[in-house]
Structures are given as structure tokens and as C-alpha cells.
Write a protein that holds these residues in place. Structure first.
Motif, PDB file in Angstrom:
ATOM      1  N   ASP A 104      14.506  10.863 -10.854  1.00  0.00           N
ATOM      2  CA  ASP A 104      15.235  12.116 -10.620  1.00  0.00           C
ATOM      3  C   ASP A 104      14.289  13.251 -10.202  1.00  0.00           C
ATOM      4  O   ASP A 104      14.656  14.098  -9.388  1.00  0.00           O
ATOM      5  CB  ASP A 104      16.012  12.540 -11.876  1.00  0.00           C
ATOM      6  CG  ASP A 104      17.223  11.641 -12.136  1.00  0.00           C
ATOM      7  OD1 ASP A 104      17.573  10.843 -11.246  1.00  0.00           O
ATOM      8  OD2 ASP A 104      17.820  11.741 -13.232  1.00  0.00           O
ATOM      9  N   GLY A 156      24.619   4.469 -15.445  1.00  0.00           N
ATOM     10  CA  GLY A 156      23.692   5.614 -15.398  1.00  0.00           C
ATOM     11  C   GLY A 156      22.453   5.289 -14.577  1.00  0.00           C
ATOM     12  O   GLY A 156      21.990   6.108 -13.768  1.00  0.00           O
ATOM     13  N   TYR A 212      28.140  11.106  -9.460  1.00  0.00           N
ATOM     14  CA  TYR A 212      27.165  10.082  -9.052  1.00  0.00           C
ATOM     15  C   TYR A 212      27.440   8.762  -9.778  1.00  0.00           C
ATOM     16  O   TYR A 212      27.251   7.677  -9.219  1.00  0.00           O
ATOM     17  CB  TYR A 212      25.738  10.579  -9.302  1.00  0.00           C
ATOM     18  CG  TYR A 212      25.401  11.743  -8.410  1.00  0.00           C
ATOM     19  CD1 TYR A 212      25.002  11.537  -7.091  1.00  0.00           C
ATOM     20  CD2 TYR A 212      25.564  13.050  -8.848  1.00  0.00           C
ATOM     21  CE1 TYR A 212      24.743  12.606  -6.244  1.00  0.00           C
ATOM     22  CE2 TYR A 212      25.310  14.133  -8.015  1.00  0.00           C
ATOM     23  CZ  TYR A 212      24.902  13.897  -6.718  1.00  0.00           C
ATOM     24  OH  TYR A 212      24.663  14.956  -5.875  1.00  0.00           O
ATOM     25  N   ARG A 213      27.919   8.875 -11.029  1.00  0.00           N
ATOM     26  CA  ARG A 213      28.265   7.663 -11.777  1.00  0.00           C
ATOM     27  C   ARG A 213      29.471   6.964 -11.143  1.00  0.00           C
ATOM     28  O   ARG A 213      29.545   5.735 -11.127  1.00  0.00           O
ATOM     29  CB  ARG A 213      28.554   8.013 -13.249  1.00  0.00           C
ATOM     30  CG  ARG A 213      27.279   8.315 -14.040  1.00  0.00           C
ATOM     31  CD  ARG A 213      27.583   8.850 -15.433  1.00  0.00           C
ATOM     32  NE  ARG A 213      26.357   9.149 -16.150  1.00  0.00           N
ATOM     33  CZ  ARG A 213      25.733   8.325 -16.987  1.00  0.00           C
ATOM     34  NH1 ARG A 213      26.258   7.145 -17.262  1.00  0.00           N
ATOM     35  NH2 ARG A 213      24.613   8.666 -17.585  1.00  0.00           N
ATOM     36  N   SER A 272      21.880   8.399  -6.300  1.00  0.00           N
ATOM     37  CA  SER A 272      21.771   9.860  -6.139  1.00  0.00           C
ATOM     38  C   SER A 272      20.532  10.264  -5.336  1.00  0.00           C
ATOM     39  O   SER A 272      20.410  11.422  -4.940  1.00  0.00           O
ATOM     40  CB  SER A 272      21.749  10.550  -7.497  1.00  0.00           C
ATOM     41  OG  SER A 272      20.522  10.298  -8.145  1.00  0.00           O
ATOM     42  N   GLY A 318      24.150  19.385 -14.414  1.00  0.00           N
ATOM     43  CA  GLY A 318      23.608  18.337 -13.550  1.00  0.00           C
ATOM     44  C   GLY A 318      22.101  18.426 -13.452  1.00  0.00           C
ATOM     45  O   GLY A 318      21.410  18.672 -14.453  1.00  0.00           O
ATOM     46  N   ARG A 319      21.597  18.196 -12.242  1.00  0.00           N
ATOM     47  CA  ARG A 319      20.148  18.234 -12.021  1.00  0.00           C
ATOM     48  C   ARG A 319      19.751  19.306 -11.015  1.00  0.00           C
ATOM     49  O   ARG A 319      18.626  19.782 -11.020  1.00  0.00           O
ATOM     50  CB  ARG A 319      19.661  16.883 -11.451  1.00  0.00           C
ATOM     51  CG  ARG A 319      19.982  15.657 -12.302  1.00  0.00           C
ATOM     52  CD  ARG A 319      19.156  15.669 -13.576  1.00  0.00           C
ATOM     53  NE  ARG A 319      19.284  14.424 -14.347  1.00  0.00           N
ATOM     54  CZ  ARG A 319      20.369  14.038 -15.019  1.00  0.00           C
ATOM     55  NH1 ARG A 319      21.439  14.797 -15.011  1.00  0.00           N
ATOM     56  NH2 ARG A 319      20.379  12.898 -15.694  1.00  0.00           N
ATOM     57  N   GLY A 347      27.125  14.760 -13.051  1.00  0.00           N
ATOM     58  CA  GLY A 347      26.577  13.408 -13.199  1.00  0.00           C
ATOM     59  C   GLY A 347      27.671  12.355 -13.052  1.00  0.00           C
ATOM     60  O   GLY A 347      27.438  11.256 -12.548  1.00  0.00           O
ATOM     61  N   ALA A 380      18.344  13.531 -18.686  1.00  0.00           N
ATOM     62  CA  ALA A 380      19.284  12.743 -19.490  1.00  0.00           C
ATOM     63  C   ALA A 380      19.026  12.969 -20.979  1.00  0.00           C
ATOM     64  O   ALA A 380      17.873  13.029 -21.412  1.00  0.00           O
ATOM     65  CB  ALA A 380      19.099  11.257 -19.161  1.00  0.00           C
ATOM     66  N   SER A 415      21.304   6.957 -10.883  1.00  0.00           N
ATOM     67  CA  SER A 415      20.056   7.639 -10.520  1.00  0.00           C
ATOM     68  C   SER A 415      19.453   7.015  -9.259  1.00  0.00           C
ATOM     69  O   SER A 415      18.631   7.640  -8.596  1.00  0.00           O
ATOM     70  CB  SER A 415      19.080   7.678 -11.699  1.00  0.00           C
ATOM     71  OG  SER A 415      18.283   6.539 -11.752  1.00  0.00           O
TER      72      SER A 415
END
Ligand code: C5P
Length: 214
Positions: A166, A77, A35-36, A84, A111-112, A32, A9, A81
Motif C-alpha cells: 500500500d 483483503g 477495493y474488496r 488497488s 481509506g488510504r 476499502g 490495516a 491490496s
């Protein structure tokens, strides 16, 4: 060309991904936000983000919900997390992201887990990072601009907690792909970070072209 941009983030990955999408005229997906959107639906229904069944029931949201500015809030947010980390939530959102990445002509996704799970075959993978304090300062300033007054300490703690969730989750944790190029934006202006990202993309594409020619 598929460009995967991962990172924590407030590292600058979203800004860089949008700039790359403009530079190369490629469609962009901020993963993101997906997921939000799930998290926002869970919160609206007063469900529990930590409950996998509640979170999965919120995965079939309409596209227009992605435009809701509330999705960008700290509250959503944080819940994002949490939702997710559920394997069934990640599974429910997987195909949509894979399809976007592999559309004709290519795409930029941030993203991640883009370089590791969504598009391990991406032509270019960037992992954008910055120190937790610098990311907290950026987020703190953004919040102040929105008229949200909170302490830097609280923002730093929230960033650390989010990083921890995360990076430590069992399923698709936030981790640089082995072949990702690292981009530390801690001491770079936005323009300098974008220039560096474009230079990294160009270098990767040139290396790929010369490997293919051999
Ligand atoms: O990038 P953004 O801060 O909008 O992401 C919100 C949350 O969604 C992250 O903290 C992370 O838990 C989750 N996320 C994820 N995988 C992605 C994108 C986001 O797990 N590809």
C-alpha cells in the motif's frame, strides 16, 4: 464538513470513522470495501488480481455486493491490496468516492488516499496509525473470535506485506497528507481513540473558523 480518515490495516481508522459519522450525523463510506468488492469479483471468477485487465473488468459491481461478509476476509483483503495498485482500477473507483465526499452536507470517508487524492480539500484529515505488532495482535484476536486459528507471526507478516504494497505503489500510495493530524491508537482504548479523534476534529474546525474570521 468533509472528514478524511486514512491509515493502515487494523489501525482503528474504520472504527473511528464510523464513530465520527455517528457523532456528527454524517454519511460514512468505507472505501476499502470498494477495493474488496473488486477483489472478491476477481477471485470468484478465478481471475488473477495481479492482472490489471482482469481487475478492471470487475470494477462495475452492484452495491448489494458490498454487504457480502466474505469481503471482510483476509483472503479478499490481500487480493484488494493487489488490485488497488492498478491505476485503472483506482481510476474506475475515483468518481464514486469523490461524489460521496462532496455530497451536500459533507461526509466521513476512510481509506488510504482520502486526504491526498479523493478529498484533498477535506475540512479535517486524520491519519490513524498503530505499531505493526499491535495491529497484528488486534487482527489476530478478531480472527480468533471468528474461529479462524492462525499464528500471530503469520498475521504480522501479512500486515507488513500489505503495508509495504500500500505504501510503495506508484499510484496514490498510503501516505499521510501534509496537513493531516496524526492519531496513534497503539496504547488507546477504542473509547479513548474516539474521544481523541473528536477532539482533533473540534480543534481543526475551531482553527479554520478563527482563520476565516481574521
Ligand atoms: O481498509 P481495508 O483493509 O478494507 O482496505 C483493503 C485494501 O484496499 C487496502 O489494503 C488497500 O490496498 C486498498 N485501499 C486503497 N485505497 C483506499 C482504501 C483501500 O488502496 N482508499
Amino acid at each position: 464538513m468533509i472528514i478524511a480518515v486514512d491509515g493502515p490495516a487494523a489501525s482503528g481508522k474504520g472504527t473511528i470513522a464510523r464513530a465520527l459519522s455517528r457523532h456528527y450525523s454524517l454519511p460514512h463510506l468505507d472505501t476499502g470495501l470498494l477495493y474488496r468488492a473488486v477483489a472478491a469479483a476477481v477471485l470468484k471468477d478465478e481471475f488473477d488480481p495481479a492482472n490489471e485487465t482482469d481487475a478492471v473488468s470487475a470494477c462495475s459491481f452492484d452495491d448489494y455486493t458490498l454487504d457480502d461478509p466474505w469481503l471482510k476476509s483476509e483472503e479478499v483483503g490481500k487480493a484488494a491490496s493487489i488490485v488497488s495498485a492498478h491505476p485503472l482500477v483506482r481510476a474506475a473507483l475515483l468518481l464514486r468516492q469523490k461524489k460521496f465526499a462532496h455530497q451536500a452536507g459533507g461526509a466521513v470517508l476512510d481509506g488510504r488516499d482520502i486526504g491526498t487524492v479523493i478529498a484533498p480539500d477535506a475540512d479535517v484529515k486524520l491519519y490513524v496509525k498503530a505499531t505493526p505488532m499491535i495491529r497484528a495482535q488486534r487482527r489476530h484476536m478478531e480472527l480468533r473470535k471468528q474461529g479462524i486459528l492462525t499464528s500471530l507471526d503469520k498475521v504480522l507478516n501479512d500486515i507488513r506485506a500489505r503495508d509495504e504494497r500500500d505504501a510503495k505503489r506508484a499510484n496514490s500510495p498510503m501516505v499521510p497528507a501534509d496537513d493531516a493530524a496524526m492519531l496513534d491508537t497503539s496504547f488507546l482504548s477504542i473509547d479513548a481513540a474516539v474521544q481523541r479523534a473528536v477532539a482533533l476534529v473540534e480543534a481543526r474546525m475551531a482553527a479554520k473558523a478563527s482563520a476565516a474570521a481574521d
